[in-house]
Design a protein around this motif. Structure first.
Motif, short mmCIF file in Angstrom:
data_model
loop_
_atom_site.label_atom_id
_atom_site.label_comp_id
_atom_site.label_asym_id
_atom_site.label_seq_id
_atom_site.Cartn_x
_atom_site.Cartn_y
_atom_site.Cartn_z
N TYR A 1 -44.06 -7.40 -19.87
CA TYR A 1 -43.29 -6.60 -20.81
C TYR A 1 -42.47 -7.50 -21.73
CZ TYR A 1 -40.33 -2.96 -22.74
OH TYR A 1 -39.69 -2.11 -23.61
N THR A 2 -41.93 -8.58 -21.18
CA THR A 2 -41.15 -9.51 -21.99
C THR A 2 -42.02 -10.19 -23.04
OG1 THR A 2 -39.65 -9.93 -20.13
CG2 THR A 2 -39.68 -11.55 -21.91
N LEU A 3 -43.18 -10.68 -22.62
CA LEU A 3 -44.05 -11.40 -23.56
C LEU A 3 -44.64 -10.48 -24.62
CD1 LEU A 3 -45.93 -13.80 -21.11
CD2 LEU A 3 -43.94 -14.29 -22.53
N PHE A 4 -44.92 -9.24 -24.25
CA PHE A 4 -45.49 -8.31 -25.23
C PHE A 4 -44.43 -7.73 -26.16
CE2 PHE A 4 -49.20 -7.90 -22.28
CZ PHE A 4 -50.15 -8.32 -23.21
N GLY A 5 -43.21 -8.25 -26.08
CA GLY A 5 -42.20 -7.87 -27.06
C GLY A 5 -42.64 -8.23 -28.46
N PHE A 6 -43.38 -9.33 -28.60
CA PHE A 6 -43.92 -9.74 -29.90
C PHE A 6 -44.86 -8.67 -30.44
CE2 PHE A 6 -47.18 -11.71 -32.51
CZ PHE A 6 -46.44 -12.49 -33.39
N PHE A 7 -45.75 -8.17 -29.58
CA PHE A 7 -46.71 -7.15 -29.98
C PHE A 7 -46.00 -5.85 -30.37
CE2 PHE A 7 -49.83 -3.79 -28.69
CZ PHE A 7 -50.73 -4.01 -29.72
N GLY A 8 -44.99 -5.47 -29.58
CA GLY A 8 -44.24 -4.24 -29.88
C GLY A 8 -43.53 -4.34 -31.21
N GLY A 9 -42.90 -5.50 -31.50
CA GLY A 9 -42.23 -5.66 -32.78
C GLY A 9 -43.19 -5.63 -33.95
N TYR A 10 -44.35 -6.24 -33.76
CA TYR A 10 -45.36 -6.26 -34.84
C TYR A 10 -45.85 -4.85 -35.15
CZ TYR A 10 -49.73 -7.27 -37.27
OH TYR A 10 -50.75 -7.29 -38.18
N VAL A 11 -46.18 -4.09 -34.12
CA VAL A 11 -46.70 -2.73 -34.33
C VAL A 11 -45.62 -1.85 -34.97
CG1 VAL A 11 -47.49 -0.64 -33.13
CG2 VAL A 11 -48.38 -2.88 -32.46
N THR B 1 -25.80 -10.68 -10.13
CA THR B 1 -26.43 -11.89 -10.66
C THR B 1 -27.87 -11.62 -11.08
OG1 THR B 1 -26.96 -12.52 -8.38
CG2 THR B 1 -24.96 -13.45 -9.35
N THR B 2 -28.57 -10.79 -10.31
CA THR B 2 -29.96 -10.46 -10.66
C THR B 2 -30.01 -9.65 -11.95
OG1 THR B 2 -30.56 -10.45 -8.32
CG2 THR B 2 -32.07 -9.39 -9.85
N MET B 3 -29.09 -8.69 -12.08
CA MET B 3 -29.05 -7.92 -13.32
C MET B 3 -28.70 -8.82 -14.50
SD MET B 3 -27.29 -4.35 -12.08
CE MET B 3 -28.05 -3.43 -13.38
N LEU B 4 -27.88 -9.81 -14.27
CA LEU B 4 -27.56 -10.76 -15.33
C LEU B 4 -28.79 -11.56 -15.74
CD1 LEU B 4 -25.30 -11.94 -17.09
CD2 LEU B 4 -24.86 -13.60 -15.26
N VAL B 5 -29.62 -11.93 -14.75
CA VAL B 5 -30.87 -12.63 -15.06
C VAL B 5 -31.78 -11.76 -15.91
CG1 VAL B 5 -32.98 -13.55 -14.04
CG2 VAL B 5 -30.77 -14.13 -13.03
N VAL B 6 -31.86 -10.48 -15.57
CA VAL B 6 -32.70 -9.55 -16.35
C VAL B 6 -32.19 -9.46 -17.79
CG1 VAL B 6 -33.44 -7.15 -16.57
CG2 VAL B 6 -33.40 -8.23 -14.32
N VAL B 7 -30.88 -9.37 -17.95
CA VAL B 7 -30.30 -9.29 -19.31
C VAL B 7 -30.58 -10.57 -20.09
CG1 VAL B 7 -28.14 -9.15 -20.59
CG2 VAL B 7 -28.51 -7.65 -18.63
N ILE B 8 -30.49 -11.72 -19.42
CA ILE B 8 -30.77 -12.99 -20.09
C ILE B 8 -32.24 -13.05 -20.54
CG2 ILE B 8 -30.96 -15.49 -19.74
CD1 ILE B 8 -28.50 -15.30 -17.93
N ILE B 9 -33.16 -12.64 -19.65
CA ILE B 9 -34.58 -12.60 -20.02
C ILE B 9 -34.79 -11.68 -21.21
CG2 ILE B 9 -36.87 -11.88 -19.23
CD1 ILE B 9 -36.08 -12.77 -16.44
N TRP B 10 -34.10 -10.56 -21.19
CA TRP B 10 -34.23 -9.56 -22.25
C TRP B 10 -33.80 -10.14 -23.60
CZ3 TRP B 10 -30.66 -4.62 -22.22
CH2 TRP B 10 -30.96 -3.82 -23.33
N PHE B 11 -32.60 -10.70 -23.65
CA PHE B 11 -32.04 -11.13 -24.93
C PHE B 11 -32.48 -12.53 -25.36
CE2 PHE B 11 -29.09 -7.63 -24.11
CZ PHE B 11 -29.00 -7.06 -25.38
N VAL B 12 -32.84 -13.37 -24.39
CA VAL B 12 -33.22 -14.74 -24.74
C VAL B 12 -34.70 -14.86 -25.05
CG1 VAL B 12 -33.31 -17.12 -23.88
CG2 VAL B 12 -31.29 -15.73 -23.45
#
Length: 645
Positions: free
Chosen positions: A389-399, A450-461
């Protein structure tokens, strides 16, 4: 006896079997290298959380909260120096796994009986808590060499034995909660070579022995199962925990050791579902093909012929238009059919997120089908979903950007921002809110901060920048040109009648894609809420394909009827028509609650309804996107085939 858990039989093992609807169990893709032991080597036993299961007398789920094995009221024996957490993947943590060390001492090939663990006191409050979990049918979960400790059950249809992960915390006899304090651990091992022994199966038979005693010096005296332990909720109780270990050779090789766990319960219903869905798909595709090949072909030929007559002055323009209007109406809206819809920004964001969900879901199912997401890799499924889902953010933005450009949108900055933030933000907010309820109950399913913080970092970074990059690339691409010009003045739309009204059309169309997945959805829900292993990815792969075809076909059919009724607002209608299957998904969740769930606390109901609503919302976005793109291709195709001044 407990009802057999819903699990699967294995994954496809070769490219020729990858597309087969029934998963094969001839081979196992190991997620980790096998561990070999010599006689006398220590074999670690790890403990996981306690999970709710179907109760003994009434096979219904009574709670959605799992609890840490060392949750204080249980008073389970701890190893010297306290338990230590075993490093787990992100997916395992999000799904509530809490794997820790234990005081059990197992030596490969060495049988031992009545070994002591500890003696634990239970206050009336603790006794009441533990008794409530016995009534709710909670299971203990252990891991030995990556295999879950299981109980031996038999399929009521075929009488074949299989291993069901987890074993009972206690049982209810004569309306009294019996607490298990002794465990017979039976471990199957396979001799792969000299001094090369491998664990291939783990069974646990729990017993309740009130008269057991800890004698000291590593010795214990086990009582009789005829006198069970009943924790007193009026005064303090003391319970002695003991265990026995039995090793037995097995012909099962390490590569297929999971086969006995991955049992397909009642496979006939899966085949019935596939056949039923296939019939629906053939019917729909036949109808759509009839429209495209026969009706539309005749319409297009007639329209072009009338247009040619008009150009050659064989008829007057008004006569031609009247003739066409009497015959059909979809050409009459050619000057409005590509008019941008209302709220184009919102629709573009939904379509971009739907494309991202579609790519993530499709690739995850393919990976699981090919056996890469082995159950021995605990949490691999959840981790892969997050990564994809993170990597396909590029595809979602393009579409999203491309669709917004087709809609002649002007608020580009908002499109760039909302695409990676809106839907993930809704999912995260819902997850965070429901996590507060889980945390408030002291359950192990509560995700650490801490795990939720990791998810947020993956999301925004990672995800957000990738979406921005995809949106920028889509913005730079030239817009897709419509095959016909759009009139400046919108055409008046006749009032809809009958099934062409929004709600009736969505109700009719939404039930068909749901029909392709409802059986598999039931088994998935059983696996989630009853903490069972789901591994029927062969069936899931075919059902997912049938859902795609059904969603596309039924939406195209409805849009054709809509255009014939001279209604050119097809963009939102196509999205909502296919997405209406989400309403049936939520209704099935409510039906599942009535049939298989009987919660004893309102917090369990809130968590269940919250996750059910979240699942339905994601299904709405996913299927709606499929319906929109199918309708867009259909509309472009038919209007590109006619001649218009």
């Amino acid at each position: 006896m407990r009802r057999p858990g819903i699990s699967s039989s294995g994954a496809a093992v070769a490219w020729l079997l990858a597309v087969a609807p029934l998963p094969a169990s001839a081979f196992y893709f190991p997620g980790v290298a096998p561990t070999s032991y010599k006689v006398g080597d220590a074999v670690p036993l790890y403990v996981n959380h306690l999970t709710p299961a179907d109760s003994q007398d009434d096979p219904k789920l009574r709670s959605v909260f799992s609890f840490d094995y060392y949750h204080p009221p249980f008073h389970f024996c701890q190893p010297e120096g306290g338990p230590k957490y075993i490093r787990e993947s992100l997916g395992s943590i999000l799904f509530g796994d809490r794997i820790q060390t234990s005081p059990f001492e197992l030596k490969m090939g060495v049988n031992e009986t009545c070994k002591p663990l500890c003696e634990a006191p239970y206050s009336p409050e603790d006794a009441e808590f533990v008794n409530s979990k016995v009534y709710q049918g909670y299971d203990l979960n252990w891991l030995i060499d990556g295999l879950p400790a299981a109980q031996l059950l038999r399929d009521p249809n075929s009488e074949l034995p299989f291993y069901s992960p987890g074993f009972a915390l206690g049982l209810v006899e004569e309306e009294k909660p019996i607490f298990n304090n002794h465990y017979d651990i039976v471990i199957d091992y396979h001799e792969a070579g000299p001094d090369n022994l491998r664990v291939v199966g783990v069974l646990v038979d729990p017993y309740s022995m009130k008269d057991s005693r800890i004698l000291g010096d590593g010795k214990a005296e086990c009582g009789s199962a005829q006198a069970p332990v009943v924790l007193n909720d009026k005064e303090e109780s003391k319970v002695a925990f003991t265990y026995s270990i039995y090793w037995r050779p097995s012909p099962t090789p390490f590569a297929t050791r999971w086969d006995k766990y991955l049992h397909v319960y009642d496979p006939k219903i899966h085949w019935f579902s596939l056949i039923n869905s296939a019939v629906i798909v053939v019917f729909l595709v036949g109808m759509v093909s009839t429209i495209l090949v026969r009706t539309l072909k005749k319409d297009i030929a007639r329209y072009n012929r009338l247009e040619q007559f008009a150009l050659d002055d064989f008829g007057e323009n008004g006569d031609v238009e009247d003739g066409v209007a009497d015959d059909s109406g979809w050409k009459l809206v050619h000057g409005d059919v590509f008019r941008p819809p209302m709220n184009p920004l919102f629709l573009s964001v939904l379509i971009g997120n739907g494309a991202q969900l579609f790519a993530m879901t499709a690739l995850t199912i393919v990976f699981a089908l090919l056996g890469f997401l082995s159950p021995s890799n605990r949490g691999a499924l959840g981790t892969v979903i997050i990564i994809f889902y993170t990597l396909f953010g590029f595809f979602g933005g393009y579409v999203s950007s491309r669709v917004y450009k087709v809609f002649n949108g002007e608020k580009w900055k908002l499109c760039f921002f909302y695409t990676p933030v809106a839907l993930p933000g809704l999912v995260f907010a819902t997850f965070f809110l429901l996590n507060l309820f889980v945390w408030g109950r002291g359950a192990s399913g509560a995700v650490p901060f801490t795990t939720m913080l990791v998810v947020v970092i993956i999301w925004f970074v990672i995800s957000v920048p990738l979406s921005f990059a995809g949106s920028w690339l889509g913005f730079k691409q030239s817009a897709i040109e419509a095959p016909v010009r759009t009139n400046q003045i919108p055409r008046q739309i006749p009032p809809a009648v009958g099934y062409l009204r929004p709600l009736p059309s969505m109700a009719l169309a939404g039930v068909l894609p749901f029909g392709a997945i409802f059986v598999e959805l039931y088994f998935i829900m059983n696996s989630i809420w009853f903490s069972k292993v789901y591994y029927m990815f062969g069936f899931l792969f075919v059902c997912f394909g049938l859902m795609i075809i059904t969603s596309a076909a039924v939406t195209v059919l409805m849009i054709y009827f809509l255009l014939c009724a001279e209604n050119y607002h097809w963009q939102w209608r196509s999205f909502c028509t296919a997405g209406a299957s989400a309403a049936y998904v939520f209704a099935s969740c409510l039906l599942y609650w009535i049939k298989d769930v009987s919660f004893l606390s309102w917090t369990s109901g809130v968590v269940y309804l919250g996750y059910s609503a979240l699942l339905s919302a994601l299904v709405f976005v996913l299927t709606g996107t499929i319906g929109f793109f199918a309708s867009a291709l259909f509309v472009i195709k038919i209007y590109r085939s006619i001649k218009v001044d």
